[in-house]
Write a protein that holds these residues in place. Sequence first.
Motif, PDB file in Angstrom:
ATOM      1  N   PRO A   1       0.806  -1.222   0.000  1.00  0.00           N
ATOM      2  CA  PRO A   1       0.000   0.000   0.000  1.00  0.00           C
ATOM      3  C   PRO A   1       0.837   1.270   0.000  1.00  0.00           C
ATOM      4  N   GLU A   2       1.977   1.219   0.697  1.00  0.00           N
ATOM      5  CA  GLU A   2       2.801   2.420   0.787  1.00  0.00           C
ATOM      6  C   GLU A   2       3.602   2.663  -0.488  1.00  0.00           C
ATOM      7  N   LYS A   3       3.703   1.660  -1.352  1.00  0.00           N
ATOM      8  CA  LYS A   3       4.475   1.817  -2.588  1.00  0.00           C
ATOM      9  C   LYS A   3       3.571   1.771  -3.831  1.00  0.00           C
ATOM     10  N   LEU A   4       2.296   2.052  -3.611  1.00  0.00           N
ATOM     11  CA  LEU A   4       1.349   1.997  -4.716  1.00  0.00           C
ATOM     12  C   LEU A   4       1.711   3.005  -5.804  1.00  0.00           C
ATOM     13  N   HIS A   5       2.293   4.149  -5.382  1.00  0.00           N
ATOM     14  CA  HIS A   5       2.641   5.169  -6.362  1.00  0.00           C
ATOM     15  C   HIS A   5       3.799   4.739  -7.257  1.00  0.00           C
ATOM     16  N   ASP A   6       4.561   3.730  -6.828  1.00  0.00           N
ATOM     17  CA  ASP A   6       5.658   3.245  -7.653  1.00  0.00           C
ATOM     18  C   ASP A   6       5.212   2.185  -8.653  1.00  0.00           C
ATOM     19  N   PHE A   7       3.993   1.760  -8.534  1.00  0.00           N
ATOM     20  CA  PHE A   7       3.444   0.731  -9.425  1.00  0.00           C
ATOM     21  C   PHE A   7       2.920   1.435 -10.679  1.00  0.00           C
ATOM     22  N   LEU A   8       3.719   1.448 -11.714  1.00  0.00           N
ATOM     23  CA  LEU A   8       3.452   2.289 -12.892  1.00  0.00           C
ATOM     24  C   LEU A   8       2.418   1.652 -13.824  1.00  0.00           C
ATOM     25  N   TRP A   9       1.230   1.469 -13.342  1.00  0.00           N
ATOM     26  CA  TRP A   9       0.174   0.839 -14.143  1.00  0.00           C
ATOM     27  C   TRP A   9      -0.353   1.769 -15.240  1.00  0.00           C
ATOM     28  N   GLU A  10      -0.376   3.077 -14.960  1.00  0.00           N
ATOM     29  CA  GLU A  10      -0.913   4.020 -15.949  1.00  0.00           C
ATOM     30  C   GLU A  10      -0.066   4.028 -17.219  1.00  0.00           C
ATOM     31  N   LEU A  11       1.254   3.971 -17.043  1.00  0.00           N
ATOM     32  CA  LEU A  11       2.167   3.940 -18.193  1.00  0.00           C
ATOM     33  C   LEU A  11       1.928   2.682 -19.023  1.00  0.00           C
ATOM     34  N   HIS A  12       1.719   1.565 -18.317  1.00  0.00           N
ATOM     35  CA  HIS A  12       1.473   0.298 -18.999  1.00  0.00           C
ATOM     36  C   HIS A  12       0.172   0.354 -19.816  1.00  0.00           C
ATOM     37  N   ILE A  13      -0.862   0.900 -19.235  1.00  0.00           N
ATOM     38  CA  ILE A  13      -2.155   1.002 -19.941  1.00  0.00           C
ATOM     39  C   ILE A  13      -2.020   1.923 -21.157  1.00  0.00           C
ATOM     40  N   SER A  14      -1.281   3.015 -20.992  1.00  0.00           N
ATOM     41  CA  SER A  14      -1.075   3.933 -22.113  1.00  0.00           C
ATOM     42  C   SER A  14      -0.338   3.255 -23.257  1.00  0.00           C
ATOM     43  N   GLU A  15       0.619   2.416 -22.906  1.00  0.00           N
ATOM     44  CA  GLU A  15       1.353   1.682 -23.941  1.00  0.00           C
ATOM     45  C   GLU A  15       0.426   0.729 -24.693  1.00  0.00           C
ATOM     46  N   LEU A  16      -0.472   0.074 -23.970  1.00  0.00           N
ATOM     47  CA  LEU A  16      -1.420  -0.831 -24.613  1.00  0.00           C
ATOM     48  C   LEU A  16      -2.348  -0.053 -25.560  1.00  0.00           C
ATOM     49  N   LYS A  17      -2.784   1.128 -25.155  1.00  0.00           N
ATOM     50  CA  LYS A  17      -3.626   1.948 -26.013  1.00  0.00           C
ATOM     51  C   LYS A  17      -2.873   2.377 -27.277  1.00  0.00           C
ATOM     52  N   PHE A  18      -1.611   2.735 -27.076  1.00  0.00           N
ATOM     53  CA  PHE A  18      -0.802   3.185 -28.209  1.00  0.00           C
ATOM     54  C   PHE A  18      -0.556   2.042 -29.187  1.00  0.00           C
ATOM     55  N   ASP A  19      -0.265   0.854 -28.641  1.00  0.00           N
ATOM     56  CA  ASP A  19      -0.002  -0.302 -29.504  1.00  0.00           C
ATOM     57  C   ASP A  19      -1.246  -0.693 -30.298  1.00  0.00           C
ATOM     58  N   ALA A  20      -2.409  -0.586 -29.654  1.00  0.00           N
ATOM     59  CA  ALA A  20      -3.671  -0.974 -30.315  1.00  0.00           C
ATOM     60  C   ALA A  20      -4.266   0.152 -31.150  1.00  0.00           C
ATOM     61  N   CYS A  21      -3.651   1.365 -31.020  1.00  0.00           N
ATOM     62  CA  CYS A  21      -4.209   2.546 -31.704  1.00  0.00           C
ATOM     63  C   CYS A  21      -5.686   2.720 -31.386  1.00  0.00           C
ATOM     64  N   SER A  22      -6.015   2.481 -30.131  1.00  0.00           N
ATOM     65  CA  SER A  22      -7.422   2.548 -29.718  1.00  0.00           C
ATOM     66  C   SER A  22      -7.500   2.840 -28.235  1.00  0.00           C
ATOM     67  N   ASN A  23      -8.620   3.434 -27.832  1.00  0.00           N
ATOM     68  CA  ASN A  23      -8.884   3.658 -26.407  1.00  0.00           C
ATOM     69  C   ASN A  23      -9.447   2.418 -25.739  1.00  0.00           C
ATOM     70  N   ILE A  24      -9.638   1.348 -26.517  1.00  0.00           N
ATOM     71  CA  ILE A  24     -10.167   0.085 -25.997  1.00  0.00           C
ATOM     72  C   ILE A  24      -8.998  -0.860 -25.705  1.00  0.00           C
ATOM     73  N   VAL A  25      -8.994  -1.424 -24.496  1.00  0.00           N
ATOM     74  CA  VAL A  25      -7.922  -2.335 -24.080  1.00  0.00           C
ATOM     75  C   VAL A  25      -8.545  -3.661 -23.666  1.00  0.00           C
ATOM     76  N   LEU A  26      -8.044  -4.764 -24.222  1.00  0.00           N
ATOM     77  CA  LEU A  26      -8.515  -6.101 -23.838  1.00  0.00           C
ATOM     78  C   LEU A  26      -7.943  -6.460 -22.481  1.00  0.00           C
ATOM     79  N   ILE A  27      -8.773  -6.981 -21.609  1.00  0.00           N
ATOM     80  CA  ILE A  27      -8.335  -7.225 -20.240  1.00  0.00           C
ATOM     81  C   ILE A  27      -7.236  -8.283 -20.156  1.00  0.00           C
TER      82      ILE A  27
END
Length: 808
Positions: free
Chosen positions: A700-726
């Motif tokens: 919980p104290e290191k949640l800010h170091d878990f770079l999930w937003e960057l990962h999701i952005s990369e998936l959007k960029f790779d798919a060229c879409s705002n839709i991401v498969l889970i």
Amino acid sequence: MGKKVKKESCPKDEFDPLSIESKTAATAILMLNSPEEEVLAKACEAIHKYAEKGDENKQALMRLGAIEPLSRLISHEDRIVRRNSVMALGVMASNNEVKNGLKPLDVIPAILSRLSPEENVVVHEFATLCLTSLSVDYFFKIQIFDHKGLEALLQLLSSSDPDVKKNSVECIFNLVQDLPNRAAVHRLNGLSPLLELLRSEFPVIQRFALRTIEMITIDRDTSGAFRNIHGFDRMLEVLATKELSDLHEEALKVICNCLDDSESMLLFQRMGGLEQLLQMVGTSTLAEVQACAVKVVAKMALKNENRKILLEMNIEQTLAGLLALRNERLHMAVCQAVSAVCQNPASRDTFRSLDAIVPIVQLLKNEQSELRWAAAEALANLTNSNDRNAVVICKAEGDKLLVQQLRDSCMGAAVHAASVLTNIASQEELRRSILVNEAIPALVELLDSTDNNVLISATQALASLACDAKARQELRNVGGLPALVHLLKSINADILRNASWAVSVCASDEVTAMALCHAGALETLQEINLSSHRKNKFSILALQKLLDSNLSLKYSLTGHLSTIDIISDGFYDPGQIKMGHRVPSLVEISAQEVNQHRATVVVNGKPPDQFITKTSDEPKHDSKMKGKDQKDDEKKNNEDETKPNQEIVVDKGWSLPCDTAFLKLVEEAAESVLPLQDEVSMYSALAIFVCDTMGGRVDPEKLHDFLWELHISELKFDACSNIVLIGKIKKGIYCHRALLFKGIADRIGLSCSLNRGEYNRAWNEVFITGRKKANGFGKPESFIVDLMHHPGELMKVNSPAALAYQTI
């Protein structure tokens, strides 16, 4: 030469008398301006005689200008001039041109002044004759009322001359067609002299008196006064006199008007009026009289206490016997009485045992619209909470006739026919029979009506029929859903409630629910439920049913999916949307440019060509645990069984890619979790599996170091879409992990809910059965599954640990 006789000479200042013989009306009219009373009297007399010969003469006199001097002469000082001018004007007033010519002359005050007691009977006769002719015109009615003419006319009812009586009562009858005059007669105590006229030896006077009493007793206050002055006694006297049989119909109408209150009902019964009435119903040889008597019975039967008395006198048998007679007016009255008597549930069965239902059904074929209306209303009351009567109607092909009434130009017949169909539709077999007769298209046509009663009945009938899958399909095919959704905007509370009810029933299958959403039902219902005045239990239910049919919308708007809400392929999470706002579709999201907003996460395990919605007959998934193979077999069987009714709902211009990674995760989870026998162990194992898939444990104290937003952005960029498969998400937090947990659990047979919190928080709630005891299992308890910090840990709902997990 004879002796000359000296002629008497007149005084020089006097004109020698001159005798003139005139042969034209114009000359007589010129004489009306003479200063000599004798000339005036003779001219008026000649005009009177000429006018009596016909309407053409009256019109000729009118065009020659006779009415202006005549209307002036009725106030002349000389009694003979007044008399003759009133006689002439009284005869002429029956002509419409003369009436119009009198309007600007303000003649009513002068005519009313001739009704004073000082005038002779002839003046009274022709003055009242003139008023009788003029009182049919609203213009003169107002003038007579304003100048207190009613009081003078009521006084003349006691005149010794029958013509004066007849003219006076006829004029009063014309006046009481308007409400103010009816109230004035009551205020002036006019009932007593009118009742006295019933003893007249002249039938025309009796008839006008009765017809006048009938009109004024429409007013409730007057009907009470009628009771107090022994009016019922006089009416029963008329009914008991065979010589007055031509007055029986009017007398019965008066009685019908005066039975509004319980006191009058009780008095009428004590006087033996009910027995006399029923005897007249059964024995009168005049169908019109019988019909009026039956109408009185119908009115009495509206009160519960009177209905009990009527039932003791076997009123049902009497009414059933009258249906065998051939008289449309009588049949209409019988149907009205049946409707009233059927408020007693036992009477509905009695009418069936007397074989009275089928004759009423046959009346639906009658050409007279009012009779069809009355028959449909009777059938509506006969089938109210009575399935056996509904069966009798259908066996007599009444359902077919009732559907025909829906297209009737008589809206009253359509209203009650829809009510009967609503009652019949409660039985599945009869409901199918109704649908075969094309009831749905007929009801859809009624949805465009501007009559509120029609809309109320039509929407209620649709709600009753739409529980059948065939009815819903037909409703879609004929384009009835948009019209139904449009009625959700009605300001009428009953229409809104019934339309909401119909929508809630139609939303039972996913295909119809999606069509309703496309027609705007979801947005409209959200708006309704945000209003404290418009919201009702059916609008709440309808919205819930629509959301249940589209879990993506439900989760987005409500932030909650229950254990019975099974996520299927094509589910997407666009994030929290406020209630009342529109949720974008996947097609719309796919068309957007890649942006910095929250990604839309999709759960999908089917290739594009398999995107077919579930049909209305597909059963809901069981919340109990099932193995993957068993669920797949059941799913395949359901799809095979409903294949003919399946419909494609995915836009052909865009297709959702298959998430093979997600399918692989489901297979791995099934292999590792399902072999476990303990319920807690399975949930914990699945939680650990999801946690490992989405990036592992996060402190919980290191949640800010878990770079999930960057990962999701990369998936959007790779798919060229705002839709991401889970299945492609390798770094996910609360919202992603909870959705994956729910998606896998639903596929392998585990039961859990999905709940959204704030700031990307989401969690799953599971029910764990308590340990087995001697008398059974313990009470199930709810737990929150930890997927982030202590994977696999189950925290009791509302515990400090659970609350910390759910909030920041």
